[in-house]
Design a protein around this motif. Structure first.
Motif, PDB file in Angstrom:
ATOM      1  N   VAL A  37      38.304  -4.346  -2.132  1.00  0.00           N
ATOM      2  CA  VAL A  37      37.230  -3.705  -2.885  1.00  0.00           C
ATOM      3  C   VAL A  37      36.022  -3.622  -1.959  1.00  0.00           C
ATOM      4  CG1 VAL A  37      38.015  -4.418  -5.158  1.00  0.00           C
ATOM      5  CG2 VAL A  37      36.454  -5.899  -3.893  1.00  0.00           C
ATOM      6  N   TYR A  38      35.203  -2.599  -2.181  1.00  0.00           N
ATOM      7  CA  TYR A  38      34.032  -2.348  -1.343  1.00  0.00           C
ATOM      8  C   TYR A  38      32.788  -2.471  -2.213  1.00  0.00           C
ATOM      9  CZ  TYR A  38      37.631  -0.313   1.659  1.00  0.00           C
ATOM     10  OH  TYR A  38      38.772  -0.104   2.418  1.00  0.00           O
ATOM     11  N   LEU A  39      31.925  -3.428  -1.880  1.00  0.00           N
ATOM     12  CA  LEU A  39      30.671  -3.617  -2.607  1.00  0.00           C
ATOM     13  C   LEU A  39      29.571  -2.916  -1.825  1.00  0.00           C
ATOM     14  CD1 LEU A  39      31.021  -7.399  -3.532  1.00  0.00           C
ATOM     15  CD2 LEU A  39      31.782  -5.408  -4.830  1.00  0.00           C
ATOM     16  N   ALA A  40      29.132  -1.781  -2.325  1.00  0.00           N
ATOM     17  CA  ALA A  40      28.184  -0.943  -1.601  1.00  0.00           C
ATOM     18  C   ALA A  40      26.847  -0.907  -2.309  1.00  0.00           C
ATOM     19  CB  ALA A  40      28.740   0.475  -1.472  1.00  0.00           C
ATOM     20  N   ASN A  41      25.761  -1.069  -1.554  1.00  0.00           N
ATOM     21  CA  ASN A  41      24.424  -0.972  -2.129  1.00  0.00           C
ATOM     22  C   ASN A  41      24.226   0.418  -2.736  1.00  0.00           C
ATOM     23  OD1 ASN A  41      23.711  -3.538  -1.364  1.00  0.00           O
ATOM     24  ND2 ASN A  41      22.742  -2.906   0.550  1.00  0.00           N
ATOM     25  N   ILE A  42      23.650   0.459  -3.920  1.00  0.00           N
ATOM     26  CA  ILE A  42      23.394   1.740  -4.579  1.00  0.00           C
ATOM     27  C   ILE A  42      22.307   2.511  -3.839  1.00  0.00           C
ATOM     28  CG2 ILE A  42      22.550   2.813  -6.708  1.00  0.00           C
ATOM     29  CD1 ILE A  42      23.834   0.471  -8.230  1.00  0.00           C
ATOM     30  N   HIS A  43      21.282   1.806  -3.383  1.00  0.00           N
ATOM     31  CA  HIS A  43      20.166   2.452  -2.700  1.00  0.00           C
ATOM     32  C   HIS A  43      20.133   2.057  -1.225  1.00  0.00           C
ATOM     33  CE1 HIS A  43      18.719   3.663  -6.616  1.00  0.00           C
ATOM     34  NE2 HIS A  43      18.727   2.401  -7.018  1.00  0.00           N
ATOM     35  N   PRO A  44      19.700   2.970  -0.361  1.00  0.00           N
ATOM     36  CA  PRO A  44      19.567   2.622   1.066  1.00  0.00           C
ATOM     37  C   PRO A  44      18.582   1.474   1.250  1.00  0.00           C
ATOM     38  CG  PRO A  44      19.381   4.998   0.724  1.00  0.00           C
ATOM     39  CD  PRO A  44      19.326   4.366  -0.635  1.00  0.00           C
ATOM     40  N   ALA A  45      18.801   0.684   2.318  1.00  0.00           N
ATOM     41  CA  ALA A  45      17.935  -0.464   2.603  1.00  0.00           C
ATOM     42  C   ALA A  45      17.294  -0.309   3.976  1.00  0.00           C
ATOM     43  CB  ALA A  45      18.751  -1.750   2.543  1.00  0.00           C
ATOM     44  N   SER A  46      16.233  -1.075   4.221  1.00  0.00           N
ATOM     45  CA  SER A  46      15.594  -1.062   5.536  1.00  0.00           C
ATOM     46  C   SER A  46      16.529  -1.693   6.560  1.00  0.00           C
ATOM     47  CB  SER A  46      14.287  -1.853   5.484  1.00  0.00           C
ATOM     48  OG  SER A  46      14.565  -3.229   5.257  1.00  0.00           O
ATOM     49  N   MET A  47      16.239  -1.464   7.841  1.00  0.00           N
ATOM     50  CA  MET A  47      17.076  -2.020   8.900  1.00  0.00           C
ATOM     51  C   MET A  47      17.049  -3.548   8.874  1.00  0.00           C
ATOM     52  SD  MET A  47      19.280  -1.555  11.172  1.00  0.00           S
ATOM     53  CE  MET A  47      19.207   0.234  11.227  1.00  0.00           C
ATOM     54  N   ASP A  48      15.889  -4.119   8.577  1.00  0.00           N
ATOM     55  CA  ASP A  48      15.802  -5.580   8.481  1.00  0.00           C
ATOM     56  C   ASP A  48      16.712  -6.103   7.373  1.00  0.00           C
ATOM     57  OD1 ASP A  48      14.021  -5.765  10.554  1.00  0.00           O
ATOM     58  OD2 ASP A  48      12.239  -5.963   9.283  1.00  0.00           O
ATOM     59  N   SER A  49      16.705  -5.400   6.240  1.00  0.00           N
ATOM     60  CA  SER A  49      17.563  -5.823   5.136  1.00  0.00           C
ATOM     61  C   SER A  49      19.032  -5.689   5.493  1.00  0.00           C
ATOM     62  CB  SER A  49      17.269  -4.989   3.884  1.00  0.00           C
ATOM     63  OG  SER A  49      15.966  -5.237   3.406  1.00  0.00           O
ATOM     64  N   VAL A  50      19.387  -4.615   6.169  1.00  0.00           N
ATOM     65  CA  VAL A  50      20.779  -4.403   6.580  1.00  0.00           C
ATOM     66  C   VAL A  50      21.223  -5.509   7.526  1.00  0.00           C
ATOM     67  CG1 VAL A  50      22.313  -2.905   7.929  1.00  0.00           C
ATOM     68  CG2 VAL A  50      20.808  -1.917   6.205  1.00  0.00           C
ATOM     69  N   CYS A  51      20.336  -5.906   8.446  1.00  0.00           N
ATOM     70  CA  CYS A  51      20.662  -7.010   9.366  1.00  0.00           C
ATOM     71  C   CYS A  51      20.863  -8.308   8.588  1.00  0.00           C
ATOM     72  CB  CYS A  51      19.550  -7.180  10.402  1.00  0.00           C
ATOM     73  SG  CYS A  51      19.479  -5.858  11.623  1.00  0.00           S
ATOM     74  N   GLY A  52      20.035  -8.507   7.575  1.00  0.00           N
ATOM     75  CA  GLY A  52      20.193  -9.696   6.739  1.00  0.00           C
ATOM     76  C   GLY A  52      21.510  -9.698   5.989  1.00  0.00           C
ATOM     77  N   TYR A  53      21.888  -8.536   5.452  1.00  0.00           N
ATOM     78  CA  TYR A  53      23.182  -8.413   4.777  1.00  0.00           C
ATOM     79  C   TYR A  53      24.322  -8.733   5.740  1.00  0.00           C
ATOM     80  CZ  TYR A  53      20.765  -5.847   1.018  1.00  0.00           C
ATOM     81  OH  TYR A  53      19.932  -5.489  -0.014  1.00  0.00           O
ATOM     82  N   ALA A  54      24.224  -8.196   6.974  1.00  0.00           N
ATOM     83  CA  ALA A  54      25.293  -8.391   7.957  1.00  0.00           C
ATOM     84  C   ALA A  54      25.452  -9.870   8.305  1.00  0.00           C
ATOM     85  CB  ALA A  54      25.003  -7.575   9.214  1.00  0.00           C
ATOM     86  N   ASN A  55      24.340 -10.563   8.516  1.00  0.00           N
ATOM     87  CA  ASN A  55      24.402 -11.994   8.837  1.00  0.00           C
ATOM     88  C   ASN A  55      24.977 -12.796   7.667  1.00  0.00           C
ATOM     89  OD1 ASN A  55      23.283 -11.622  11.386  1.00  0.00           O
ATOM     90  ND2 ASN A  55      21.184 -11.886  10.664  1.00  0.00           N
ATOM     91  N   ASN A  56      24.574 -12.411   6.463  1.00  0.00           N
ATOM     92  CA  ASN A  56      25.064 -13.105   5.275  1.00  0.00           C
ATOM     93  C   ASN A  56      26.570 -12.917   5.106  1.00  0.00           C
ATOM     94  OD1 ASN A  56      24.656 -14.659   2.904  1.00  0.00           O
ATOM     95  ND2 ASN A  56      24.657 -12.805   1.655  1.00  0.00           N
ATOM     96  N   VAL A  57      27.060 -11.712   5.382  1.00  0.00           N
ATOM     97  CA  VAL A  57      28.495 -11.445   5.247  1.00  0.00           C
ATOM     98  C   VAL A  57      29.295 -12.229   6.281  1.00  0.00           C
ATOM     99  CG1 VAL A  57      30.267  -9.668   5.591  1.00  0.00           C
ATOM    100  CG2 VAL A  57      28.333  -9.233   4.074  1.00  0.00           C
ATOM    101  N   GLN A  58      28.771 -12.358   7.480  1.00  0.00           N
ATOM    102  CA  GLN A  58      29.478 -13.146   8.495  1.00  0.00           C
ATOM    103  C   GLN A  58      29.611 -14.606   8.051  1.00  0.00           C
ATOM    104  OE1 GLN A  58      31.207 -12.149  11.231  1.00  0.00           O
ATOM    105  NE2 GLN A  58      30.772 -10.200  10.224  1.00  0.00           N
ATOM    106  N   ARG A  59      28.575 -15.112   7.416  1.00  0.00           N
ATOM    107  CA  ARG A  59      28.642 -16.475   6.878  1.00  0.00           C
ATOM    108  C   ARG A  59      29.696 -16.557   5.776  1.00  0.00           C
ATOM    109  NH1 ARG A  59      25.764 -19.412   2.805  1.00  0.00           N
ATOM    110  NH2 ARG A  59      25.639 -21.630   3.312  1.00  0.00           N
ATOM    111  N   LYS A  60      29.741 -15.533   4.927  1.00  0.00           N
ATOM    112  CA  LYS A  60      30.731 -15.497   3.851  1.00  0.00           C
ATOM    113  C   LYS A  60      32.151 -15.489   4.405  1.00  0.00           C
ATOM    114  CE  LYS A  60      28.075 -13.067   0.266  1.00  0.00           C
ATOM    115  NZ  LYS A  60      28.093 -11.886  -0.615  1.00  0.00           N
ATOM    116  N   VAL A  61      32.364 -14.723   5.478  1.00  0.00           N
ATOM    117  CA  VAL A  61      33.698 -14.639   6.084  1.00  0.00           C
ATOM    118  C   VAL A  61      34.174 -16.022   6.516  1.00  0.00           C
ATOM    119  CG1 VAL A  61      35.002 -13.789   8.085  1.00  0.00           C
ATOM    120  CG2 VAL A  61      33.498 -12.233   6.822  1.00  0.00           C
ATOM    121  N   GLN A  62      33.274 -16.765   7.184  1.00  0.00           N
ATOM    122  CA  GLN A  62      33.645 -18.098   7.674  1.00  0.00           C
ATOM    123  C   GLN A  62      33.860 -19.083   6.530  1.00  0.00           C
ATOM    124  OE1 GLN A  62      34.403 -18.691  10.867  1.00  0.00           O
ATOM    125  NE2 GLN A  62      34.026 -16.487  11.120  1.00  0.00           N
ATOM    126  N   LEU A  63      32.957 -19.068   5.547  1.00  0.00           N
ATOM    127  CA  LEU A  63      33.088 -20.004   4.432  1.00  0.00           C
ATOM    128  C   LEU A  63      34.300 -19.692   3.567  1.00  0.00           C
ATOM    129  CD1 LEU A  63      29.403 -20.556   3.255  1.00  0.00           C
ATOM    130  CD2 LEU A  63      30.937 -22.247   4.234  1.00  0.00           C
TER     131      LEU A  63
END
Length: 295
Positions: A37-63
């Motif tokens: 399943v793909y969880l996609a943001n409904i609205h576009p986000a700033s680059m800082d927010s996208v970087c935060g999402y990416a870091n958070n997902v990497q943590r999720k992958v490991q956990l």
């Protein structure tokens, strides 16, 4: 470009993605071509927010890998990517059906057919309420017949997430818990951030227990509240029994809370049997209110 993103874009291009559900900030999309399943943001986000999402997902992958090693029923996170400013998180598709439908928006997405979207809004509202009510009552019967072992493991998983990883399952709504008769319960859309809400095992358990009330408002709107309360009896008893099996202790005040909760969410004729299950819980008069640990 990652393989995950290439696949996602190819599914969009071929029209194979469909919206499974919608929350306040994300779409949940799926395709028959992949068990994801793909969880996609409904609205576009700033680059800082996208970087935060990416870091958070990497943590999720490991956990999520660690969760799987410990047998905790949380859906595995595969990875993620940025698509035109909308970050997309990719998860394995969990087996089973959601505990209950509690959101009108989710009910609309699930139960209103494309050809019905031209009907007047009031007529659409009646349709999705009735269909969500029917779903919730059918699901209750499945949950009432579920083996006690599945409930024992569900509460055990909540406790492990707190005790081992200091994760509070705060977004603990019924649409984030899937049930499959073969494998039991699976948690989805978990908040992996360190917990700051739950101080003891009662906090964890009561939060899990309250999930069974999520379908109540939808069913009441559908005119089936009494049937819903009747179906709650076995689910309540199995959740309470799971607390005992997991050796959770309760103070007198917490026992009173459970008693009132049970009465509010069941029929008077069923109160004696449910209250009897509560009386079997272990009673204490003090505790160390700290069960989590820092990662």
């Amino acid at each position: 470009m990652s393989d995950l993103k290439k696949e996602f874009l190819s599914y969009i291009k071929s029209g194979q993605l469909k919206i499974k559900s919608r929350g306040s900030s994300k779409y949940c999309l799926e395709t028959p071509q992949k068990p994801y399943v793909y969880l996609a943001n409904i609205h576009p986000a700033s680059m800082d927010s996208v970087c935060g999402y990416a870091n958070n997902v990497q943590r999720k992958v490991q956990l999520s890998k660690q969760f799987k090693e410990l047998g905790i029923g949380v859906v595995r996170v595969i990875g993620g990517f940025n698509s035109k400013g909308r970050y997309v998180e990719v998860q394995e598709k969990a087996q089973g059906q959601v505990f209950a439908i509690n959101s009108p928006l989710s009910a609309y997405v699930r139960f209103i057919k494309p050809e019905e979207k031209t009907k007047p809004r009031e007529e659409q509202n009646i349709l999705f309420i009735l269909r969500a009510t029917k779903y919730n009552l059918q699901m209750q019967k499945i949950l009432a017949a579920a083996p006690q072992e599945h409930y024992n493991k569900l509460i055990s998983d909540y406790l492990k997430l707190k005790k081992i990883f200091n994760i509070d399952v705060v977004d603990n709504n019924s649409e984030n818990i899937l049930y499959d008769p073969n494998i039991g319960f699976t948690l989805i859309d978990l908040d992996y951030n360190p917990g700051k809400y739950f101080q003891n095992e009662f906090d964890v358990f009561s939060n899990a227990l309250e999930t069974i009330t999520d379908g109540k408002e939808m069913v009441e709107a559908g005119g089936k509240l009494q049937e819903y309360l009747k179906n709650n009896k076995q689910i309540l008893i199995k959740m309470i029994t799971a607390a005992k099996k997991n050796k959770i202790d309760f103070t007198p005040f917490e026992i009173e809370y459970l008693q009132e909760f049970a009465k509010e969410n069941s029929l008077p004729a069923d109160h004696p049997q449910i209250l009897n299950a509560i009386e079997k819980l272990n009673l204490i008069f003090g505790r160390n209110d700290s069960i989590g640990k820092k990662l």
